[in-house]
Design an enzyme around this catalytic site. Structure first.
Site, PDB file in Angstrom:
ATOM      1  N   ASN A 178     -18.243  -0.073  -7.851  1.00  0.00           N
ATOM      2  CA  ASN A 178     -19.618   0.323  -7.552  1.00  0.00           C
ATOM      3  C   ASN A 178     -20.646  -0.676  -8.083  1.00  0.00           C
ATOM      4  OD1 ASN A 178     -18.736   2.831  -6.348  1.00  0.00           O
ATOM      5  ND2 ASN A 178     -18.364   3.564  -8.450  1.00  0.00           N
ATOM      6  N   ARG A 179     -20.232  -1.931  -8.163  1.00  0.00           N
ATOM      7  CA  ARG A 179     -21.101  -3.016  -8.631  1.00  0.00           C
ATOM      8  C   ARG A 179     -21.509  -2.852 -10.094  1.00  0.00           C
ATOM      9  NH1 ARG A 179     -18.990  -4.880  -4.814  1.00  0.00           N
ATOM     10  NH2 ARG A 179     -19.947  -6.094  -3.138  1.00  0.00           N
ATOM     11  N   LEU A 180     -20.787  -2.029 -10.832  1.00  0.00           N
ATOM     12  CA  LEU A 180     -21.029  -1.892 -12.267  1.00  0.00           C
ATOM     13  C   LEU A 180     -20.130  -2.888 -13.007  1.00  0.00           C
ATOM     14  CD1 LEU A 180     -21.342   1.982 -12.636  1.00  0.00           C
ATOM     15  CD2 LEU A 180     -23.159   0.272 -12.375  1.00  0.00           C
TER      16      LEU A 180
ATOM     17  N   GLN B 201     -17.133  -6.883  -0.891  1.00  0.00           N
ATOM     18  CA  GLN B 201     -15.795  -6.768  -1.467  1.00  0.00           C
ATOM     19  C   GLN B 201     -15.888  -5.817  -2.647  1.00  0.00           C
ATOM     20  OE1 GLN B 201     -12.739  -8.291  -0.657  1.00  0.00           O
ATOM     21  NE2 GLN B 201     -11.882  -6.979  -2.265  1.00  0.00           N
TER      22      GLN B 201
END
Length: 213
Positions: free
Chosen positions: A190-192, A9
């Site tokens: 971006n999973r940051l 997600q």
């Protein structure tokens, strides 16, 4: 074995900046909790409580937050349950709120203690009658052979207390989590992800810092 590697997600929130944060973690929690209520998330007061007893084996379960202020977070339980035995052996706990509909999590670490009998009784008397009876019926965490046994016990208790108020059970009451650590997590592109920690210092002030995702 199912392959879940493609399940993902992408988080699309605007993120979380230091300037967005309250200086007090309880006020930050209240801000996010109100937003979870406004978003009509399912049971936003549900959180995972992790305890570790003298066997050093962690155990988790979902409980419901019933009140909070700057002294701590309160939930209620049977004092003979597994969680209560763990708490008697080790008062250090971790709590986790997952508000995934808002791409948010809150993690809390601290210690835990019983609240006063008077405060527990006040809350007990505010509960629906069925919930009051349930507290009497359940020997929480004990083995039971069938649901019908519980239903029979429930009917027996309902008849026993049918002519008056249901008395307060001495084996049941509230616990207060006293936090020393908060982490507020906001999903990011971006999973940051954005992660901010409030850590209680020796002078009772809160140090705030960012963690890498």
């Amino acid at each position: 074995m199912p392959d879940l590697s493609q399940m993902r997600q992408e988080y699309v929130s605007k993120g979380l900046d230091r300037n967005d944060l309250e200086e007090n973690p309880f006020k930050q929690f209240e801000k996010w909790f109100k937003q979870a209520l406004e978003a009509q998330l399912i049971e936003p007061n549900a959180f995972t409580l992790c305890t570790v007893g003298k066997d050093l084996k962690p155990t988790q379960r979902t409980v419901l937050l019933k009140m909070y202020d700057e002294k701590g977070f309160v939930f209620f339980s049977n004092y003979n349950s597994k969680k209560s035995k763990h708490i008697d052996e080790n008062p250090n706990i971790s709590a986790h709120f997952a508000w995934l509909g808002l791409e948010r999590q809150v993690r809390i670490e601290g210690t835990i203690k019983k609240i006063s009998k008077a405060a527990s009784m006040k809350y007990f008397l505010s509960r629906p009658k069925g919930s009051q009876l349930g507290a009497w019926v359940s020997h929480q965490s004990q083995v039971v052979n069938s649901r019908s046994i519980l239903e029979t016990k429930f009917d027996e208790m309902r008849k026993k207390f049918s002519n008056g108020e249901i008395p307060f059970p001495s084996f049941w009451g509230g616990y207060q989590i006293v936090p020393t650590y908060f982490e507020f997590w906001q999903g990011g592109l971006n999973r940051l992800h954005d992660r901010f920690v409030y850590e209680l210092k020796d002078d009772n002030s809160w140090e705030i810092y960012r963690l890498e995702p």
